[in-house]
Design a protein around this motif. Structure first.
Motif, PDB file in Angstrom:
ATOM      1  N   ILE A 174       0.855  -1.192   0.000  1.00  0.00           N
ATOM      2  CA  ILE A 174       0.000   0.000   0.000  1.00  0.00           C
ATOM      3  C   ILE A 174       0.886   1.236   0.000  1.00  0.00           C
ATOM      4  O   ILE A 174       1.759   1.387   0.855  1.00  0.00           O
ATOM      5  CB  ILE A 174      -0.933   0.017   1.225  1.00  0.00           C
ATOM      6  N   ILE A 175       0.650   2.124  -0.968  1.00  0.00           N
ATOM      7  CA  ILE A 175       1.410   3.369  -1.048  1.00  0.00           C
ATOM      8  C   ILE A 175       0.448   4.544  -1.185  1.00  0.00           C
ATOM      9  O   ILE A 175      -0.700   4.392  -1.612  1.00  0.00           O
ATOM     10  CB  ILE A 175       2.410   3.367  -2.226  1.00  0.00           C
ATOM     11  N   GLN A 176       0.952   5.719  -0.825  1.00  0.00           N
ATOM     12  CA  GLN A 176       0.170   6.944  -0.874  1.00  0.00           C
ATOM     13  C   GLN A 176       0.808   7.905  -1.868  1.00  0.00           C
ATOM     14  O   GLN A 176       2.019   8.113  -1.841  1.00  0.00           O
ATOM     15  CB  GLN A 176       0.124   7.592   0.519  1.00  0.00           C
ATOM     16  N   SER A 177      -0.014   8.498  -2.726  1.00  0.00           N
ATOM     17  CA  SER A 177       0.475   9.508  -3.662  1.00  0.00           C
ATOM     18  C   SER A 177       0.204  10.888  -3.088  1.00  0.00           C
ATOM     19  O   SER A 177      -0.947  11.240  -2.826  1.00  0.00           O
ATOM     20  CB  SER A 177      -0.220   9.373  -5.024  1.00  0.00           C
ATOM     21  N   VAL A 234       9.710   0.367  -4.236  1.00  0.00           N
ATOM     22  CA  VAL A 234       8.622   1.344  -4.373  1.00  0.00           C
ATOM     23  C   VAL A 234       9.005   2.449  -5.346  1.00  0.00           C
ATOM     24  O   VAL A 234       8.282   2.713  -6.324  1.00  0.00           O
ATOM     25  CB  VAL A 234       8.246   1.942  -3.002  1.00  0.00           C
ATOM     26  N   THR A 235      10.124   3.132  -5.095  1.00  0.00           N
ATOM     27  CA  THR A 235      10.505   4.247  -5.959  1.00  0.00           C
ATOM     28  C   THR A 235      10.871   3.760  -7.359  1.00  0.00           C
ATOM     29  O   THR A 235      10.544   4.408  -8.351  1.00  0.00           O
ATOM     30  CB  THR A 235      11.685   5.025  -5.352  1.00  0.00           C
ATOM     31  N   LEU A 268      -2.957   0.011  -3.856  1.00  0.00           N
ATOM     32  CA  LEU A 268      -2.352  -1.292  -3.599  1.00  0.00           C
ATOM     33  C   LEU A 268      -1.517  -1.635  -4.828  1.00  0.00           C
ATOM     34  O   LEU A 268      -2.036  -2.083  -5.845  1.00  0.00           O
ATOM     35  CB  LEU A 268      -3.428  -2.347  -3.341  1.00  0.00           C
ATOM     36  N   GLU A 269      -0.227  -1.392  -4.720  1.00  0.00           N
ATOM     37  CA  GLU A 269       0.669  -1.460  -5.874  1.00  0.00           C
ATOM     38  C   GLU A 269       1.372  -2.804  -5.945  1.00  0.00           C
ATOM     39  O   GLU A 269       1.716  -3.401  -4.920  1.00  0.00           O
ATOM     40  CB  GLU A 269       1.700  -0.335  -5.753  1.00  0.00           C
ATOM     41  N   PRO A 279       6.208   8.414  -4.325  1.00  0.00           N
ATOM     42  CA  PRO A 279       5.236   7.580  -3.609  1.00  0.00           C
ATOM     43  C   PRO A 279       5.677   7.329  -2.175  1.00  0.00           C
ATOM     44  O   PRO A 279       6.867   7.160  -1.906  1.00  0.00           O
ATOM     45  CB  PRO A 279       5.228   6.280  -4.419  1.00  0.00           C
ATOM     46  N   LEU A 280       4.722   7.323  -1.248  1.00  0.00           N
ATOM     47  CA  LEU A 280       5.045   7.128   0.162  1.00  0.00           C
ATOM     48  C   LEU A 280       4.475   5.801   0.639  1.00  0.00           C
ATOM     49  O   LEU A 280       3.254   5.614   0.644  1.00  0.00           O
ATOM     50  CB  LEU A 280       4.459   8.264   1.007  1.00  0.00           C
TER      51      LEU A 280
END
Length: 705
Positions: free
Chosen positions: A4-7, A423-424, A15-16, A90-91
């Motif tokens: 799960i990441i936050q933009s 993630v990044t 959900l990436e 992305p966080l």
């Protein structure tokens, strides 16, 4: 794996699909079973992401000042590009993770595959966590209960700072999840606990745990109620776990405290303190930092260096263990706090309605069986038969802000990008249409399709990745510095000489149109010239990785090398000897403010002033050249002026430090063939000169090489 990441740009919670992390030294690879959603912290992040730019700016006034300073020194367009690129970062969300160890990293002791563990891992199917942030779960504690380990330690650290004794009356202001855990731990400590909360659902839970509760919406004055419950003495201590922008909470906490009472802030509230309220009672106030001692200390968290127990009794890991013991012995009952357990795939049932949620604790449950993949496919690119296929190791700020925007304007074919977390790298892979995202750099180095490996990791990894890539028959671009010590540099040199491939270091300044113009004005046979270079580098705290001599090499080796190379290019000669002097008396602490004297083999004399104590509003870089009764002044790669030079007065551009030109030439040579765009003897000599500067400072003498 799913994470799960936050933009921050769109506000979307996603959900990436990203590659799973690989095990690293000093860490554990964990397959997640449950994670707890911290509604307070994560709701703030989600709401911040959904707010517009003006609202974001209002919430971060310190960042606005940094932006304005950047506009003054670098111009509006580059600053806006930097801001928007930052918002695209992305966080990853989450910090309360429970799972099972599936791999143990080198140097880790006390853990084995199969152990059930709690950690501050994110909402992801697999996490790789340093050993000092992982604890074993007692056999009688269920996974769902162990999810409260980390968030419970936040409350526990506030209690430790308050240092309550049996019989004292403590007010917990805010009975959200952290507040409820804090209050129950205080009860277990023998304290009388008064809780202040607006939500009656949470009040009922608190009352069942023996906590006296006050609801401000009932209309009664909460200060008067606390005074009444303490025989007009006042509370011995107040722990604020609430989240609100108002200053009223801190004021009320002061008013309800006894003389010489203690106030601890765990939450986030307005802090416009009234001197009178604190002065008359001699109140103490302290802000609690997360899980406890060790938090944000790279040596403790990432390198596994523990604080000695006799001197630091309660570290963040020992706080984790304490919370688990409290759960195991029944002193902390977390079962009533679990509002819902949601399958990972249904995560939006939690995140889509956070603002109006009445949940106390929401848990995410993960699939029992998940396939671990360190490389995932992003796009089905069909590469042409010609060369020019690129793999990038490293997905940090340089890759995002500089490298990829420049490469996107060339003819390269982007095959794979590697990042430590996945993630990044995945976010950049999607934006720039890479074929793959990976967490395993060897997938790039050993890929037969890739011609050019580009390395933009932390500095201590540059030499190793460069050697591995050269040995694998790849052309290599590596960001500066090439190496951090002479042994690594010699190993790179040997690999380069045996590989028959090109090696380029990111000395981009020599490719700036300003540098090219200056070189033209100087001519090919410059003879001895005088050069003064000034880098208004700006302050970087000691705890940032570049300041770690083992990781970043310090700012002379890590950054000032840019100007050694630029002067080498302009003078047409190699450095012969170096002398460096630094501000103050402690070289280790003051290499951020130093002057480097350089003697070149052709007689050129140069000075590099590398300063970190100047104004950010002033130009970051400046170059002065004196030769043959002529002078050239270059200001921040935006303006170059000539004095006494026939036919040339000035060159003006937007800020251009040469990155685009460097990558254009690099890609062209990779596709069409040709030598390295920077001669290796100059790269080698520049790196030696940076080492010599540090040696000179230590010896207090010139160093010749």
């Amino acid at each position: 794996m799913k994470q799960i990441i936050q933009s921050f740009k769109t506000g979307d919670t996603i959900l990436e699909e990203i590659p799973a992390p690989i095990i690293r030294k000093g860490a554990l690879l964990i397959q997640t079973r449950f994670s707890l959603v911290s509604l307070g912290t994560e709701k703030m992040l989600v709401e911040f992401g959904k707010s517009n730019l003006i609202s974001k700016a209002r919430q971060q006034p310190d960042k606005v000042k940094q932006v304005l300073d950047k506009v003054k020194s670098e111009g509006l367009i580059p600053t806006l590009e930097a801001v928007f690129n930052k918002l695209e970062q992305p966080l990853p969300l989450g910090y309360c993770n429970v799972g099972r160890v599936i791999e143990v990293g080198e140097g880790v002791s006390g853990f084995a595959v199969g152990d059930r563990v709690a950690s501050n891992g994110q909402h992801a199917e697999f996490v790789c966590i340093p050993q000092n942030l992982v604890v074993k779960i007692p056999e009688n504690v269920k996974d769902e209960e162990a999810c409260f380990t980390v968030i419970g330690s936040i409350g526990l650290q506030g209690i430790r700072l308050l240092n309550p004794t049996m019989g004292e009356t403590i007010v917990v202001y805010g009975l959200g999840l952290i507040g409820l855990l804090t209050a129950e731990l205080l009860v277990a400590n023998g304290c009388q606990v008064i809780g202040i909360e607006l939500d009656n659902t949470k009040i009922e839970v608190a009352k069942a745990k023996g906590i006296i509760c006050i609801n401000p919406t009932d209309g009664s004055d909460i200060v008067s109620q606390v005074m009444g419950l303490t025989n007009q003495i006042g509370a011995d201590g107040v722990i604020i776990t609430a989240s609100a922008k108002t200053d009223e909470i801190i004021s009320q906490s002061a008013k309800m405290s006894r003389k010489r009472g203690r106030i601890i802030l765990v939450g986030v509230v307005g802090l416009n303190l009234s001197r009178v309220e604190f002065y008359e009672k001699e109140l103490s106030f302290q802000v609690s930092c997360s899980y406890g001692p060790g938090r944000y200390d790279e040596n403790y968290e990432q390198k596994g260096i523990d604080y000695p127990l006799p001197f630091v009794r309660w570290t963040e890991k020992r706080n984790f263990e304490t919370v688990l013991i409290a759960i195991s012995t029944g002193k902390l009952n977390v079962k009533p706090l679990i509002t819902e357990v949601v399958q990972l795939a249904d995560y939006q049932s939690i995140y889509a309605n956070m603002k109006g949620s009445k949940s106390i604790a929401s848990l995410l449950q993960y699939p029992a069986e998940s396939l671990i993949k360190h490389t995932i496919s992003i796009n089905s690119n069909n590469f042409q038969a010609s060369s020019g296929v690129v793999g990038i190791i490293g997905a940090g700020n340089f890759t995002k802000m500089t490298l990829l925007p420049a490469l996107s304007k060339t003819k390269v074919q982007l095959k794979s990008i590697a990042s430590a977390s996945g993630v990044t790298g995945t976010a950049l892979a999607r934006k720039y249409k890479f074929q793959e995202s990976t967490t395993d750099s060897n997938e790039i180095i050993n890929n037969s399709e890739i011609d050019l490996v580009m390395i933009t990791t932390r500095h201590n990894q540059h030499a190793k990745h460069t050697i591995d890539a050269l040995n694998a028959g790849k052309n290599v671009f590596v960001e500066k510095p090439l190496a951090l010590n002479i042994d690594d540099l010699e190993a790179v040199k040997s690999a380069y000489q045996n590989a028959g491939k090109t090696l380029t270091v990111g000395f981009n300044r020599r490719f700036s149109p300003h540098s090219v113009q200056i070189k033209k004005l100087l001519g090919s046979n410059t003879g001895p010239i005088n050069i003064i270079a000034t880098m208004n580098a700006g302050f970087i705290p000691d705890n940032v990785w570049i300041q770690d001599l083992q990781v970043g090499g310090g700012r002379i080796i890590g950054e000032a090398c840019h100007y050694v190379d630029l002067i080498t290019y302009l003078s047409g000669s190699l450095v012969d000897s170096v002398c460096m002097n630094a501000l103050g008396n402690n070289p280790k602490e003051n290499t951020d403010n130093a002057s480097i004297l350089l003697k070149y083999k052709n007689g050129t004399n140069a000075v590099i002033n590398y300063f970190a104590n100047g104004s950010k509003a002033y130009s970051k870089e400046r170059l002065e050249i004196y030769f043959h009764e002529k002078t050239i002044i270059m200001d921040n790669f935006r303006k170059t002026e000539g004095f006494g030079i026939k036919g040339f007065s000035n060159l003006k551009t937007t800020i251009d430090k040469g990155h685009q030109n460097q990558f254009n030439k690099l890609v062209e040579n990779t596709i069409n063939g040709g030598p390295s765009i920077i001669p290796f003897d100059e790269i080698y000599n520049t790196t030696l000169a940076s080492f010599a500067a540090i040696e000179s400072l230590k010896k207090g003498a010139w160093v010749k090489f």
